[in-house]
Design an enzyme around this catalytic site. Structure first.
Site, PDB file in Angstrom:
ATOM      1  N   LYS A 168     -13.379   0.281  15.899  1.00 30.50           N
ATOM      2  CA  LYS A 168     -11.751  -0.646  16.379  1.00 30.50           C
ATOM      3  C   LYS A 168     -11.108  -0.350  17.293  1.00 30.50           C
ATOM      4  CE  LYS A 168     -11.473   0.324  11.573  1.00 30.50           C
ATOM      5  NZ  LYS A 168     -10.247   0.525  10.172  1.00 30.50           N
TER       6      LYS A 168
ATOM      7  N   ASN B 276       0.868  -1.410  -0.282  1.00 28.95           N
ATOM      8  CA  ASN B 276       0.070   0.151  -0.087  1.00 28.95           C
ATOM      9  C   ASN B 276       1.353   1.326  -0.279  1.00 28.95           C
ATOM     10  OD1 ASN B 276       0.701   0.857   2.925  1.00 28.95           O
ATOM     11  ND2 ASN B 276      -0.160  -1.044   3.047  1.00 28.95           N
TER      12      ASN B 276
ATOM     13  N   ASP C 140      -4.469  -6.411   5.189  1.00 28.75           N
ATOM     14  CA  ASP C 140      -5.122  -6.816   6.132  1.00 28.75           C
ATOM     15  C   ASP C 140      -5.182  -8.311   5.622  1.00 28.75           C
ATOM     16  OD1 ASP C 140      -6.350  -5.021   8.029  1.00 28.75           O
ATOM     17  OD2 ASP C 140      -7.594  -4.170   6.074  1.00 28.75           O
TER      18      ASP C 140
ATOM     19  N   LYS D 260     -11.287  -4.136  19.161  1.00 31.40           N
ATOM     20  CA  LYS D 260      -8.954  -4.046  18.885  1.00 31.40           C
ATOM     21  C   LYS D 260      -8.812  -4.238  20.690  1.00 31.40           C
ATOM     22  CE  LYS D 260      -8.345  -3.032  14.161  1.00 31.40           C
ATOM     23  NZ  LYS D 260      -7.834  -3.516  12.795  1.00 31.40           N
TER      24      LYS D 260
ATOM     25  N   LYS E 224       8.330 -17.360 -10.747  1.00 36.05           N
ATOM     26  CA  LYS E 224       7.909 -16.276 -11.137  1.00 36.05           C
ATOM     27  C   LYS E 224       7.044 -16.675 -12.218  1.00 36.05           C
ATOM     28  CE  LYS E 224       9.078 -11.996 -13.957  1.00 36.05           C
ATOM     29  NZ  LYS E 224       9.602 -11.684 -15.435  1.00 36.05           N
TER      30      LYS E 224
ATOM     31  N   PHE F 154      -4.084   2.626  14.631  1.00 36.63           N
ATOM     32  CA  PHE F 154      -4.728   4.012  14.138  1.00 36.63           C
ATOM     33  C   PHE F 154      -5.948   3.476  12.813  1.00 36.63           C
ATOM     34  CE2 PHE F 154      -1.334   7.525  13.476  1.00 36.63           C
ATOM     35  CZ  PHE F 154      -0.686   7.359  14.622  1.00 36.63           C
TER      36      PHE F 154
END
Ligand code: C5P
Length: 404
Positions: free
Chosen positions: A337, A210, A279, A341, A289, A323
């Site tokens: 969250k 990301n 995730d 969590k 490959k 975060f």
């Protein structure tokens, strides 16, 4: 450390640009305030460009009633949000007004509202510096505990030679670093910070990842270390140097990050899980490959371990900060969250529009377990990191037994 750099109206004002640059290089944020005199010598744009922050030039800077109201109390905000006030060059006039409490412009008003350490780097003609009036003002300011970076001897812009030259920028920044060394309010804590993205392999040469740059986590690690904490930074692949005094452990996948976090958890009193952990990962990465062909193909994915949720179950008395990067419904998602969590604080931020991911700036919402919500308006990640640590301080005090 957050520095307000006051620039007085002397020819040495141009050297303040170098002071700002060096301070930033040393991991500080710089908010510049220029007196009217300073603006005769240097354009505010020079400082705005170097610091990435708006330069404050006037006590009443706008015509509209709302803007005037905002700017009328801006000096209070600037005083509260910064850690140290530096004036370079401090002219005879600035020293006189500070010494006597005359508050007739932004800088002198800010000085009265500011409760942190003050560093003054005078520069003026040698006779002005030697004048008993100036020396009496210097003595008054010293008696308040303010630090002076003494002017050097040398050729002065007015054509004479003697003491009055602004100290070298490196010496001035060294005085700031000295202030920083003294401010050790995170001493005694061991902080585990995770940062950056993870990379989940598809085959030996490809991965899923990301846009996280790691800058928010690195800024938090740096700020905590500067404030005296022992810091272990567990970092995904990023293009950043490890901040000074921080132990960095490089990881690649979510699984590696989990293992590193669990290995160092025992010694931590605070855990800040800032990383943008993937995730999902490819269930069975190819050992070779994957060859190109014209046919479409599907990758089977499986969830990665949720490190934060696991920490929430085993955290004990540790302070746990997560975060939540969202593209909408920020408050609702961050709260969900926080609860699911089992964190003490969830830092929510919207991503996109030059903010959050892969950007130097952020605007965040802090959600506390007790229900308190605090908005930290858009600022550089260095400033946001310092503000987050400020806000965590009372929680640390309220957790006398945690982690130790
Ligand atoms: O559920 P979501 O991924 O949006 O939650 C974000 C928070 O959870 C962040 O603090 C992130 O570091 C953490 N996280 C984690 N392990 C994962 C995914 C996210 O620790 N696999």
């Amino acid at each position: 450390m957050r520095v307000v750099l006051g620039v007085g109206g002397g020819i040495a004002a141009y050297k303040a640009a170098e002071v700002a640059r060096l301070a930033i290089q040393n991991g500080m944020s710089v908010q510049c305030v220029m007196t009217a005199g300073a603006r005769e010598f240097v354009q505010p744009l020079t400082f705005a460009t170097l610091t990435g922050q708006k330069v404050i030039t006037d006590l009443f800077s706008s015509q509209s009633p709302e803007a005037t109201l905002a700017s009328a109390v801006e000096h209070i905000g600037v005083a509260q949000e910064n850690d140290v006030l530096l004036v370079a060059p401090a002219t005879a006039n600035v020293l006189a007004r500070f010494a006597h409490g005359i508050a007739d412009d932004f800088l002198s008003t800010l000085y009265l509202a500011f409760t942190g350490p003050v560093v003054l780097a005078p520069a003026m003609n040698n006779n002005m510096w030697a004048h008993p009036a100036t020396q009496a003002n210097v003595a008054t300011l010293r008696s308040r505990g303010h630090r002076f970076v003494e002017p050097g001897e040398g050729f002065l812009a007015c054509g004479t030679t003697g003491p009055g030259r602004l100290a070298e920028p490196a010496q001035i920044v060294e005085a700031l670093l000295e202030v920083q060394r003294v401010r050790q309010d995170w001493q005694g804590e061991t902080v585990l910070v995770t940062a950056g993205p993870t990379q989940e392999p598809i085959d030996p040469v490809r991965f899923l990842s990301n846009r996280s740059s790691g800058r928010m986590g690195y800024a938090l690690a740096q700020a905590a270390a500067q404030r005296g904490a022992k810091v272990v930074l567990i970092s995904g692949p990023v293009a950043l140097h490890a901040p000074a005094g921080v132990e960095r452990i490089a990881v690649r996948t979510a699984e590696e990050m989990r293992a590193a976090v669990l290995a160092r958890l025992a010694e931590a009193s605070v855990v800040i899980q800032c990383a943008a952990v993937a995730d999902y990962r490819v269930a069975q990465p190819s050992e070779r490959k994957i060859k190109k062909s014209d046919a479409a193909f599907t990758l089977a994915m499986e969830p990665t371990p949720d490190i934060l949720a696991e920490l929430g179950r085993i955290k004990g008395h540790r302070l746990l900060v997560g975060f939540a990067a969202e593209t909408g419904d920020l408050e609702k998602e961050a709260l969900r969250k926080l609860e699911s969590k089992n964190c003490d604080v969830m830092v929510g931020n919207l991503v996109g529009e030059g903010m959050g991911f892969d950007s130097g700036e952020n605007e965040v919402l802090l959600m506390f377990r007790g229900g308190e919500v605090v908005n930290l308006p858009r600022a550089s990640k260095t400033v946001i990191a310092a503000q987050i640590l400020d806000r965590l301080a009372p929680l640390r005090a309220a957790h006398p037994a945690y982690g130790r």
